[in-house]
Design a protein around this motif. Structure first.
Motif: not given
Length: 310
Positions: A23-27, A217-226, A234-236
């Motif tokens: 899962m990717a986060l795209a802007l 994918s887990d990092i993506t979800l955590k970044i969204i809620d960060c 830490s996540l990136i």
């Protein structure tokens, strides 16, 4: 005249592994590309491409035949050959669109420098697809290839998560407005990265594990809620370590900016285009001292960004 517009893109998470189901986060970006179409009474396509300053950087003509579109200039440029491939791919998907009784005058205009890597190809593909009423993802597959996240950005006016599972795209518009966005910047690395070469390198050299896909994918979800800049960093940082390990490449921070105090993350294929940086103070002097003069605050480049108090 018919007018079309598509958004540019930045891939915040999931580079490379989005090809294997992460899962990717795209802007989508505030920068994009327009395409204007006028009908003409000759069976040809007259094409002009303008840069952000209004100067023509490419032009060509193509003859429309019943079975295919043939480049009028036999020794065309690489750009001309590429465009010819796209137009013939359109004809493959929608055989009735180009008939040999009329033609078109096309003009495109980028509102960002074409070497920035914000999606000059994907915005073109999406605009042509809208104009010719074909599926943009099919057109991408027949031409440039890739995961398709850039097409999704071209079509959405807000941040998205993008994932391909069992050959199906899962695209969700999300509310991603980091409270700490005042400390986020995008720095251009002074060279455009070839996405197709990056994909080819990945396919030829990387064996992606299920664990890596799951963690990204887990990092993506955590970044969204960060909600914390420290957590975001830490996540990136962890994301960079995973991709570096998979691709056997050094991180951009280790290569170019080892003594920078903040965090740095590659976006898309490693080695060029933009990087995301975090900095609690204006980082312009640091990067300019190293020859990188294009530093853009987060809010100036991300579409539909709304500041939140931090």
């Amino acid at each position: 005249m018919n007018k079309f517009y598509s958004n540019g893109k930045l891939l915040l998470t999931g580079e490379y592994v989005v090809l294997d189901g992460a899962m990717a986060l795209a802007l989508p970006t505030t920068y994009g590309q327009s395409l204007n179409v006028e009908s003409i009474n000759e069976p040809k396509v007259v094409w002009q491409s303008f840069d952000k300053n209004g100067n023509i950087w490419f032009e060509s003509e193509f003859i429309i035949h019943h079975d295919e579109i043939i480049n009028q200039v036999k020794t065309g440029s690489a750009e001309s050959e590429q465009l010819l491939q796209i137009l013939n791919a359109v004809k493959q998907i929608n055989p009735l669109f180009f008939n040999y009784e009329k033609g078109f005058h096309i003009s495109t205009k980028l509102d960002f420098p074409k070497n920035w890597g914000l999606g000059s190809s994907s915005t073109l593909i999406n605009n042509i697809a809208k104009w010719t009423k074909v599926d943009a993802y099919k057109l991408l597959k027949l031409t440039f290839g890739g995961s398709g996240y850039d097409i999704a950005c071209a079509q959405h006016n807000q941040p998205i998560t993008y994932q391909v599972k069992n050959d199906k795209r899962i695209i969700k518009g999300i509310n991603f407005n980091p409270k700490f966005s005042d400390y986020l910047y995008f720095v251009y690395l002074n060279k455009k990265q070839n996405s197709r070469e990056g994909i080819a390198y990945y396919r030829d050299n990387v064996s992606t594990t299920k664990e890596a896909i799951s963690e990204i994918s887990d990092i993506t979800l955590k970044i969204i809620d960060c909600t914390s800049l420290n957590e975001f960093e830490s996540l990136i940082n962890r994301h960079e370590q995973i991709i570096a390990s998979l691709t056997k490449q050094e991180t951009v921070k280790d290569v170019l900016f080892k003594n920078f105090k903040g965090s740095i993350k590659s976006l898309g294929a490693w080695g060029g285009d933009f990087v995301l940086i975090t900095s609690r103070e204006n980082p312009s002097n640091y990067f300019k001292s190293k020859g990188f003069d294009i530093i853009i605050p987060y809010e100036n480049i991300i579409l539909n960004h709304k500041k939140k108090p931090y």
